[in-house]
Design a protein around this motif. Structure first.
Motif, PDB file in Angstrom:
ATOM      1  N   GLU A 191       7.378   9.061   3.450  1.00 32.53           N
ATOM      2  CA  GLU A 191       6.880   7.753   3.012  1.00 32.53           C
ATOM      3  C   GLU A 191       6.385   6.920   4.184  1.00 32.53           C
ATOM      4  O   GLU A 191       5.352   6.252   4.092  1.00 32.53           O
ATOM      5  CB  GLU A 191       7.977   7.005   2.240  1.00 32.53           C
ATOM      6  N   VAL A 192       7.130   6.942   5.289  1.00 27.97           N
ATOM      7  CA  VAL A 192       6.703   6.206   6.484  1.00 27.97           C
ATOM      8  C   VAL A 192       5.397   6.774   7.004  1.00 27.97           C
ATOM      9  O   VAL A 192       4.472   6.040   7.379  1.00 27.97           O
ATOM     10  CB  VAL A 192       7.795   6.250   7.572  1.00 27.97           C
ATOM     11  N   LYS A 194       3.085   8.480   5.302  1.00 27.87           N
ATOM     12  CA  LYS A 194       2.003   8.170   4.376  1.00 27.87           C
ATOM     13  C   LYS A 194       1.525   6.732   4.545  1.00 27.87           C
ATOM     14  O   LYS A 194       0.319   6.467   4.552  1.00 27.87           O
ATOM     15  CB  LYS A 194       2.467   8.400   2.932  1.00 27.87           C
ATOM     16  N   GLN A 195       2.467   5.818   4.723  1.00 30.60           N
ATOM     17  CA  GLN A 195       2.094   4.412   4.912  1.00 30.60           C
ATOM     18  C   GLN A 195       1.326   4.236   6.219  1.00 30.60           C
ATOM     19  O   GLN A 195       0.326   3.517   6.277  1.00 30.60           O
ATOM     20  CB  GLN A 195       3.329   3.530   4.911  1.00 30.60           C
ATOM     21  N   GLY A 198      -2.120   5.674   5.848  1.00 32.76           N
ATOM     22  CA  GLY A 198      -2.865   4.808   4.938  1.00 32.76           C
ATOM     23  C   GLY A 198      -3.371   3.559   5.627  1.00 32.76           C
ATOM     24  O   GLY A 198      -4.529   3.154   5.456  1.00 32.76           O
ATOM     25  N   ASN A 199      -2.526   2.935   6.429  1.00 32.96           N
ATOM     26  CA  ASN A 199      -2.927   1.735   7.167  1.00 32.96           C
ATOM     27  C   ASN A 199      -4.025   2.051   8.179  1.00 32.96           C
ATOM     28  O   ASN A 199      -4.949   1.256   8.381  1.00 32.96           O
ATOM     29  CB  ASN A 199      -1.719   1.120   7.873  1.00 32.96           C
TER      30      ASN A 199
END
Length: 311
Positions: A191-192, A194-195, A198-199
């Motif tokens: 999750e970290v 992917k974030q 994404g950013n």
């Protein structure tokens, strides 16, 4: 238990503990890989097959080399799901465009693994022409080890981050089908990661939703790392199926330096071990594979990773 006379990974059929080694039966050919050659414009610390500007152990494939296997697929009416092009850096191979044309002629997705570091510029017009003709079948997966400049360049070298992002921007702006390959360089949740990716893409105005289809994060591996050998009992213990391993449905073509003809290998990650060499034709290669290499355990069985996603 009888003590084995072999060290870990040494014997094809038994482990160092004298247990029957796990193997993967061949089921059907779904993905055909071509290693375009091990020369690369970068020398990354984490490269699975030690590609670099000096490593030419695997020579450049030519159109004739590739056509031989595409013809074999056609002659046998094998229904591939995808073709992969890896290296080294595929876009250093002077034959890469005609190789891509030959592969795309099968009408299945063709995935190119590239570091996209200053290697696309010379091919831009021809890549655009290929995309115009074959649209979504041509797919590029860009290696971006991390979403931060510092960590990416720690692996790939100073000054590599910005040019790679520039190539990603060009690919996106020209509507190529693109995805990203990252690496699990330290303990970081999916999750970290992917974030973070994404950013990064948002900052560069690349509007791609980060998902398992667009971001693949591969495990870190070293051939000298101490990992457990895979026995026949591991499938039930780990609740993992042999049919889900890459070598059940995939084969890779390489041409070793100094050899007249290409060879078929069992795996995209194990390029130099003779015991994973299966012959000169695809048909010869349709046999069971014994998992006697650390990468078999770390990447596939324990890591659950696969090179073959064409997204």
């Amino acid at each position: 238990m009888e003590v084995s006379k072999y060290a870990k990974w040494e014997n094809r059929y038994t482990t160092a503990k004298n247990e029957e080694r796990g193997s993967v039966p061949f089921t059907s050919l779904k993905t055909l890989w071509f290693n375009s050659g091990t020369l690369c414009n970068l020398a990354c610390d984490n490269c699975y097959i030690e590609s670099s500007p000096k490593n030419d152990r695997l020579a450049y494939l030519t159109l004739a080399d590739v056509k031989k296997y595409i013809d074999e697929v056609k002659e046998n009416s094998w229904q591939l799901e995808s073709i992969g092009i890896t290296g080294g850096e595929p876009f250093l191979n002077p034959h890469i465009i005609e190789i891509l044309e030959e592969c795309l002629s099968l009408g299945v997705p063709v995935l190119v693994l590239t570091n996209a570091h200053k290697v696309l510029k010379r091919w831009e017009k021809k890549l655009l022409a290929l995309k115009e003709q074959y649209t979504d079948l041509l797919r590029l997966r860009v290696s971006l080890d991390h979403y931060t400049k510092e960590i990416h360049e720690g692996e790939r070298g100073e000054g590599t981050f910005a040019p790679t992002m520039k190539s990603l921007e060009w690919l996106y702006q020209n509507e190529f089908h693109i995805s990203i390959a990252g690496r699990s360089l330290f303990k970081e949740s999916q999750e970290v990661a992917k974030q973070g990716y994404g950013n990064l893409l948002k900052k560069h105005k690349i509007d791609i939703e980060i998902s398992s289809d667009t971001l693949v994060i591969f495990p870190e591996m070293k051939a000298t790392e101490d990992v457990p050998e895979i026995t026949v009992d591991c499938w039930n213990i780990l609740n993992v199926s042999p049919a889900d391993q890459m070598c059940s449905t995939q084969r890779m073509i390489v041409k070793r330096k100094g050899e007249a003809s290409p060879k078929v290998l069992a795996c995209t990650l194990i390029a130099y071990n003779k015991e994973f060499e299966l012959g000169e034709t695809l048909l010869e290669s349709f046999k069971d594979i014994h998992l006697n290499h650390p990468f078999c355990a770390k990447f596939c069985v324990l890591g659950g990773a696969s090179c073959s996603s064409t997204n």
